[in-house]
Design an enzyme around this catalytic site. Sequence first.
Site, PDB file in Angstrom:
ATOM      1  N   GLU A 151      12.312  -1.300  -3.421  1.00 16.16           N
ATOM      2  CA  GLU A 151      12.130  -0.531  -1.865  1.00 16.16           C
ATOM      3  C   GLU A 151      12.500  -1.351  -0.598  1.00 16.16           C
ATOM      4  O   GLU A 151      13.096  -0.905   0.202  1.00 16.16           O
ATOM      5  CB  GLU A 151      10.531  -0.251  -1.858  1.00 16.16           C
ATOM      6  CG  GLU A 151      10.170   0.642  -0.349  1.00 16.16           C
ATOM      7  CD  GLU A 151       8.777   1.080  -0.234  1.00 16.16           C
ATOM      8  OE1 GLU A 151       8.229   1.160  -1.393  1.00 16.16           O
ATOM      9  OE2 GLU A 151       8.428   0.864   1.046  1.00 16.16           O
ATOM     10  N   ASN A 250       2.289  -1.343  -6.578  1.00 16.23           N
ATOM     11  CA  ASN A 250       0.853  -0.853  -6.389  1.00 16.23           C
ATOM     12  C   ASN A 250      -0.055  -1.192  -7.149  1.00 16.23           C
ATOM     13  O   ASN A 250      -1.319  -1.259  -6.920  1.00 16.23           O
ATOM     14  CB  ASN A 250       0.896   0.631  -5.629  1.00 16.23           C
ATOM     15  CG  ASN A 250       1.116   1.566  -6.915  1.00 16.23           C
ATOM     16  OD1 ASN A 250       0.493   2.023  -7.573  1.00 16.23           O
ATOM     17  ND2 ASN A 250       2.275   2.000  -6.866  1.00 16.23           N
TER      18      ASN A 250
HETATM   19 FE1  SF4 Z   1       5.765   7.579  -2.004  1.00 17.47          FE
HETATM   20 FE2  SF4 Z   1       4.089   7.258  -4.124  1.00 17.47          FE
HETATM   21 FE3  SF4 Z   1       5.533   5.282  -2.941  1.00 17.47          FE
HETATM   22 FE4  SF4 Z   1       3.246   6.245  -1.649  1.00 17.47          FE
HETATM   23  S1  SF4 Z   1       3.258   5.134  -3.613  1.00 17.47           S
HETATM   24  S2  SF4 Z   1       5.668   5.763  -1.048  1.00 17.47           S
HETATM   25  S3  SF4 Z   1       3.534   8.558  -2.094  1.00 17.47           S
HETATM   26  S4  SF4 Z   1       6.132   7.202  -4.054  1.00 17.47           S
END
Ligand code: SF4
Length: 340
Positions: A151, A250
Amino acid sequence: MELWPSRVGYSDLRRRDLGSSGKPELKVLLAGPRGFCAGVERAIRIVEMALAEHGAPVYVRHEIVHNRHVVSDLEAKGAVFVDELDEVPDDALVVFSAHGVPKSIPDEARRRRLLFTDATCPLVSKVHREVERHHRDGRRIVLIGHAGHPEVEGTMGQVAHGAVVLVETVEDVAALELDARERLAYATQTTLSVQDTAAIVAALKARFPAIEGPRNEDICYATTNRQNAIAAIAARADLVMVVGSPNSSNSLRLVEIARRSGCPRAHLVESARDLDPRWLDGVSVVGISAGASAPELLVQQVIDELGTRFAVDVELAEIVREDVTFRAPPIPKRAPAGAS
Ligand code: SF4
């Protein structure tokens, strides 16, 4: 392979309360929200639509989302994952992953006249547009994110090389060699720790008071909700398990937040096979969550695995209900044979 080897000895089990099933009781606090976010669902849907429209193989540049189970499942349906476009044959369809890509990638695909579709999450695309706007307005951009994450590479690649400088920590802000009179703006990766990012933003504003930033930060709703949900259960749990892959930003943040929020015994598990019975010594409450790219099936399998040894009582600890969905773009069609 035996998932629950006899290392959990009988004496350990005897120390526990035995439920009516004869098994020791175990409370599971299931974080809500957890698992798939709208961007991940959309990205998987795009690959499945491309396979339905074009048949196998459909090429995907990079893991569509950071989860081994999702990638293997799509591979079984005919997706071929590649690192770079030069691995994609000229007549193939290629999908770009949910993390976003530098502008040079669609440019290269157009130059080669490849059919392509972009599964970049709309919330990542929003950050791309912010960065482009700041660049157009003559601002130098400080991006808060993790070096090497796709990203971050995609976001930095929206503008000319050198226009974005990356910081990962408060210490990096102190070391920035920028002129305070320069026009500056900041943006962030979408999957960072809310708490750590707030500290970095505060450091940036202290050093560069005129720096511009997003009105609401770039960390997405799904990241924020999952972090708040795990903090709420970590305070009540003896052990926390986060279902997710080791390359999922995440998911790693969820483990860190569980540890900081009162549960030092927090582990990342890719699947039920990773459970170590020793983790459950002296544990009566287990908190479970999953990163935004982890399918619910894997969460269910972890709970089922616990159920082979314990009388499991599951409590859904939902802090907010999500109803976000993103529309998928149309899949490009191949020109009819003979058309130029
Ligand atoms: Fe998009 Fe999911 Fe990444 Fe958040 S975690 S930016 S909703 S892909």
